[in-house]
Enzyme design. Sequence first.
Site, PDB file in Angstrom:
ATOM      1  N   SER A  50       0.859  -1.184   0.000  1.00 53.25           N
ATOM      2  CA  SER A  50       0.000   0.000   0.000  1.00 53.25           C
ATOM      3  C   SER A  50       0.896   1.236   0.000  1.00 53.25           C
ATOM      4  O   SER A  50       2.112   1.132   0.180  1.00 53.25           O
ATOM      5  CB  SER A  50      -0.879  -0.009   1.252  1.00 53.25           C
ATOM      6  OG  SER A  50      -0.044   0.107   2.399  1.00 53.25           O
ATOM      7  N   ASP A  83      -1.007  -1.563  -4.075  1.00 48.75           N
ATOM      8  CA  ASP A  83      -2.369  -1.681  -3.547  1.00 48.75           C
ATOM      9  C   ASP A  83      -2.955  -0.272  -3.364  1.00 48.75           C
ATOM     10  O   ASP A  83      -2.288   0.607  -2.811  1.00 48.75           O
ATOM     11  CB  ASP A  83      -2.280  -2.422  -2.194  1.00 48.75           C
ATOM     12  CG  ASP A  83      -3.633  -2.868  -1.672  1.00 48.75           C
ATOM     13  OD1 ASP A  83      -4.589  -2.951  -2.467  1.00 48.75           O
ATOM     14  OD2 ASP A  83      -3.715  -3.167  -0.456  1.00 48.75           O
ATOM     15  N   HIS A 189     -12.414  -3.145   4.822  1.00 46.41           N
ATOM     16  CA  HIS A 189     -11.022  -3.302   5.233  1.00 46.41           C
ATOM     17  C   HIS A 189     -10.920  -3.341   6.762  1.00 46.41           C
ATOM     18  O   HIS A 189     -11.820  -2.878   7.452  1.00 46.41           O
ATOM     19  CB  HIS A 189     -10.188  -2.127   4.718  1.00 46.41           C
ATOM     20  CG  HIS A 189     -10.048  -2.129   3.224  1.00 46.41           C
ATOM     21  ND1 HIS A 189     -10.530  -1.126   2.425  1.00 46.41           N
ATOM     22  CD2 HIS A 189      -9.463  -3.022   2.401  1.00 46.41           C
ATOM     23  CE1 HIS A 189     -10.244  -1.405   1.162  1.00 46.41           C
ATOM     24  NE2 HIS A 189      -9.600  -2.552   1.113  1.00 46.41           N
TER      25      HIS A 189
END
Length: 349
Positions: A50, A83, A189
Site C-alpha cells: 500500500s 495496492d 477493510h
Amino acid sequence: MPLVSMRQLLDEAAKGGYGVGAFNVNDMEQIQAIMSAAKETKSPVIVQASRGARAFAEDLYLFKLIQAAAELNPEIPIAMHQDHGNSFETCKSAIELGYTSVMMDGSLKEDGKTPASFEENVAVTKKVVDFAHARGVTVEGEIGVLGGVEDGHGAGGTGLEHITDPDQAVEFAERTGVDALAIAIGTSHGAYKFTKKPDGSVLKMDVLIAIHKRLPNTHLVMHGSSSVPKDLHDVINQYGGKLKETWGVPVEEIQLGIRNGVRKINVDTDNRLAMTGAIRKVLWETPEKFDPRDYMKPAREAMKKVVALRMTQFGQAGHAGDYQPVSIAEIAKGYASGALSIKPLVAAR
Ligand SMILES: [Zn+2]
C-alpha cells in the site's frame, strides 16, 4: 525468475479455475513468510504494498527485498502490485520503480477518503491504463466503494453504502480497459468487518455473480477478504490484547467467488493478527526476552502458516510450475497489438 505480470498470473488462474492470494507486505519478515509459504505449497503469488507500506519501509528497501525474493525463488512466479493507488502519480512512481501491477483506486478522490464521481474514476483510471499498458504493467480498477479504513485509506462505513452496480461495472471496464476489477459487495477493510456472521444480507454474492456473467473475462478482485479466524483473534486476547468480537469473510464465500470469476483475493488483516498474536505470546510468557529475533521468528512462522493455508484454500497451490513467465516487454507488445485486449469483454445477453 524476474517479476511477472499480474495479468499473466491472473489469466493462468482463470484457465486453471483458481484464485491467487494477494498478500500485503511492509517488511522483510512478511516477505519471507509469504515466500516460504509459496515455496512449500508451490504457489504463484501476488505481493502487494500500500502507499502506507511504501512510506513505512521506504520504496527502495521494500522493492529490493521483493527482488531478493524473486532471485531466491526462481521457481515461483511473483507479481509485485501497488495496492490502492490514490492518483496517477502514485501508480506512475510504482511502475517506474519496477512494480508489475498497479491498482488505481479511482473510486475515491486523491485524499483516499471521499467517494469520487463515476466520470472522475473513469478518467484517472484510463490515464493509468494507458501509461501502464505501454510498459507491460497490469492495472486493477475499482468500482463501487469498499467499507472500512486501512492504512488511512478508505471511505469508512460498513461497505453496504456503495455496492457496485453491474451496469456501471460493464461501462467502467469498457471505457478504461482495466485487466482486473475490484468490486464492492459488502466487504470492508480492517479487523472489524461484520458484527455478526456474514450471510446473504451483508455479503452480496449475487452482485458478484451478476457482474461476472456480464464481464466473463475481466478478473474480479475481492478486497477486505481476511477471514479473521477466531483462533488468531483469541491468541491476541489471551496474551493481553483487547480485540472486540468480530467476523471476517468466510473462506467458503471466497471459494464461491472464485467459482464466479474472482481471481485475486486480498488478505492483510489475518496476517497482522497472526504476527501480533505470536509476538504477544512470546513477550507475555517470557518477559525477560529482548532480542527481536525471539519474537520475530515465531511471528514470521505464524504468518507463513496462514498464508500457506489460504494458498491451499484459494486453489493456487501446486500451480507455480504450470507456465513460463512472459517478459514485461512482451506483455507490452501484447497490449499494443491488441492481443491482450479482453475479448469478449461483455457477454451477449
Ligand atoms: Zn483494499
